[in-house]
Design a protein around this motif. Sequence first.
Motif, PDB file in Angstrom:
ATOM      1  N   PHE A   8       0.824  -1.210   0.000  1.00  0.00           N
ATOM      2  CA  PHE A   8       0.000   0.000   0.000  1.00  0.00           C
ATOM      3  C   PHE A   8       0.858   1.260   0.000  1.00  0.00           C
ATOM      4  CE2 PHE A   8      -3.589  -2.717   1.245  1.00  0.00           C
ATOM      5  CZ  PHE A   8      -4.551  -2.193   0.406  1.00  0.00           C
ATOM      6  N   LEU A   9       2.028   1.207   0.637  1.00  0.00           N
ATOM      7  CA  LEU A   9       2.919   2.359   0.607  1.00  0.00           C
ATOM      8  C   LEU A   9       3.431   2.612  -0.809  1.00  0.00           C
ATOM      9  CD1 LEU A   9       4.389   4.520   2.228  1.00  0.00           C
ATOM     10  CD2 LEU A   9       6.252   2.888   2.542  1.00  0.00           C
ATOM     11  N   VAL A  10       3.784   1.558  -1.525  1.00  0.00           N
ATOM     12  CA  VAL A  10       4.234   1.702  -2.906  1.00  0.00           C
ATOM     13  C   VAL A  10       3.101   2.234  -3.782  1.00  0.00           C
ATOM     14  CG1 VAL A  10       5.019   0.422  -4.934  1.00  0.00           C
ATOM     15  CG2 VAL A  10       6.063  -0.015  -2.722  1.00  0.00           C
ATOM     16  N   ILE A  11       1.891   1.729  -3.573  1.00  0.00           N
ATOM     17  CA  ILE A  11       0.736   2.225  -4.322  1.00  0.00           C
ATOM     18  C   ILE A  11       0.531   3.707  -4.050  1.00  0.00           C
ATOM     19  CG2 ILE A  11      -1.784   2.098  -4.498  1.00  0.00           C
ATOM     20  CD1 ILE A  11      -1.511  -0.934  -4.055  1.00  0.00           C
ATOM     21  N   ALA A  24      -3.795   8.316  -3.165  1.00  0.00           N
ATOM     22  CA  ALA A  24      -2.540   8.296  -2.414  1.00  0.00           C
ATOM     23  C   ALA A  24      -2.803   8.458  -0.914  1.00  0.00           C
ATOM     24  CB  ALA A  24      -1.614   9.396  -2.908  1.00  0.00           C
ATOM     25  N   GLY A  25      -3.703   9.344  -0.561  1.00  0.00           N
ATOM     26  CA  GLY A  25      -4.030   9.542   0.847  1.00  0.00           C
ATOM     27  C   GLY A  25      -4.675   8.324   1.477  1.00  0.00           C
ATOM     28  N   ALA A  26      -5.584   7.713   0.731  1.00  0.00           N
ATOM     29  CA  ALA A  26      -6.246   6.513   1.249  1.00  0.00           C
ATOM     30  C   ALA A  26      -5.260   5.362   1.405  1.00  0.00           C
ATOM     31  CB  ALA A  26      -7.384   6.106   0.315  1.00  0.00           C
ATOM     32  N   ALA A  27      -4.399   5.176   0.418  1.00  0.00           N
ATOM     33  CA  ALA A  27      -3.418   4.091   0.496  1.00  0.00           C
ATOM     34  C   ALA A  27      -2.428   4.335   1.627  1.00  0.00           C
ATOM     35  CB  ALA A  27      -2.686   3.950  -0.837  1.00  0.00           C
ATOM     36  N   GLY A  29      -3.094   5.937   4.431  1.00  0.00           N
ATOM     37  CA  GLY A  29      -3.818   5.638   5.668  1.00  0.00           C
ATOM     38  C   GLY A  29      -3.910   4.149   5.931  1.00  0.00           C
ATOM     39  N   ILE A  30      -4.192   3.376   4.898  1.00  0.00           N
ATOM     40  CA  ILE A  30      -4.267   1.925   5.052  1.00  0.00           C
ATOM     41  C   ILE A  30      -2.901   1.360   5.427  1.00  0.00           C
ATOM     42  CG2 ILE A  30      -4.670  -0.232   3.807  1.00  0.00           C
ATOM     43  CD1 ILE A  30      -6.813   1.280   2.181  1.00  0.00           C
ATOM     44  N   LYS A  32      -0.507   2.866   7.046  1.00  0.00           N
ATOM     45  CA  LYS A  32      -0.225   3.215   8.444  1.00  0.00           C
ATOM     46  C   LYS A  32      -0.941   2.269   9.398  1.00  0.00           C
ATOM     47  CE  LYS A  32       0.424   8.205   8.273  1.00  0.00           C
ATOM     48  NZ  LYS A  32      -0.171   9.481   8.692  1.00  0.00           N
ATOM     49  N   ILE A  33      -2.215   2.024   9.121  1.00  0.00           N
ATOM     50  CA  ILE A  33      -2.999   1.144   9.996  1.00  0.00           C
ATOM     51  C   ILE A  33      -2.418  -0.264  10.003  1.00  0.00           C
ATOM     52  CG2 ILE A  33      -5.242   0.015  10.256  1.00  0.00           C
ATOM     53  CD1 ILE A  33      -6.479   2.670   9.217  1.00  0.00           C
ATOM     54  N   LEU A  34      -2.083  -0.795   8.836  1.00  0.00           N
ATOM     55  CA  LEU A  34      -1.507  -2.140   8.762  1.00  0.00           C
ATOM     56  C   LEU A  34      -0.160  -2.207   9.465  1.00  0.00           C
ATOM     57  CD1 LEU A  34      -2.393  -3.185   5.113  1.00  0.00           C
ATOM     58  CD2 LEU A  34      -3.374  -4.072   7.224  1.00  0.00           C
ATOM     59  N   PHE A  35       0.649  -1.166   9.347  1.00  0.00           N
ATOM     60  CA  PHE A  35       1.945  -1.161  10.008  1.00  0.00           C
ATOM     61  C   PHE A  35       1.788  -1.130  11.522  1.00  0.00           C
ATOM     62  CE2 PHE A  35       5.835   0.938  11.566  1.00  0.00           C
ATOM     63  CZ  PHE A  35       6.750  -0.002  11.140  1.00  0.00           C
ATOM     64  N   ILE A  36       0.841  -0.352  12.026  1.00  0.00           N
ATOM     65  CA  ILE A  36       0.608  -0.302  13.472  1.00  0.00           C
ATOM     66  C   ILE A  36       0.117  -1.652  13.981  1.00  0.00           C
ATOM     67  CG2 ILE A  36      -0.878   0.730  15.251  1.00  0.00           C
ATOM     68  CD1 ILE A  36      -0.642   3.369  13.647  1.00  0.00           C
ATOM     69  N   ILE A  37      -0.785  -2.285  13.245  1.00  0.00           N
ATOM     70  CA  ILE A  37      -1.258  -3.617  13.639  1.00  0.00           C
ATOM     71  C   ILE A  37      -0.098  -4.604  13.647  1.00  0.00           C
ATOM     72  CG2 ILE A  37      -2.710  -5.569  12.935  1.00  0.00           C
ATOM     73  CD1 ILE A  37      -4.735  -3.487  11.915  1.00  0.00           C
ATOM     74  N   PHE A  38       0.775  -4.518  12.626  1.00  0.00           N
ATOM     75  CA  PHE A  38       1.947  -5.381  12.579  1.00  0.00           C
ATOM     76  C   PHE A  38       2.827  -5.178  13.809  1.00  0.00           C
ATOM     77  CE2 PHE A  38       6.507  -5.401  11.632  1.00  0.00           C
ATOM     78  CZ  PHE A  38       6.701  -6.764  11.460  1.00  0.00           C
TER      79      PHE A  38
END
Length: 51
Positions: A8-11, A24-27, A29-30, A32-38
């Motif tokens: 998602f960061l690359v996207i 870009a903003g939505a990707a 945000g997603i 960031k959320i996935l990284f925090i969960i990780f």
Amino acid sequence: MLHYALVFLVIAIIAAVLGFGGIAGAATGIAKILFIIFLILAIIAFFRRAS
């Protein structure tokens, strides 16, 4: 999970370069959320393994 955050960061970077600010903003945000969960899951796994 980290893999999906990086995807998602690359996207987000590609969308930002091409001028798609909303996507870009939505990707971002997603990602960031996935990284925090990780991070949370990695910390939990570390402490469960250590004890």
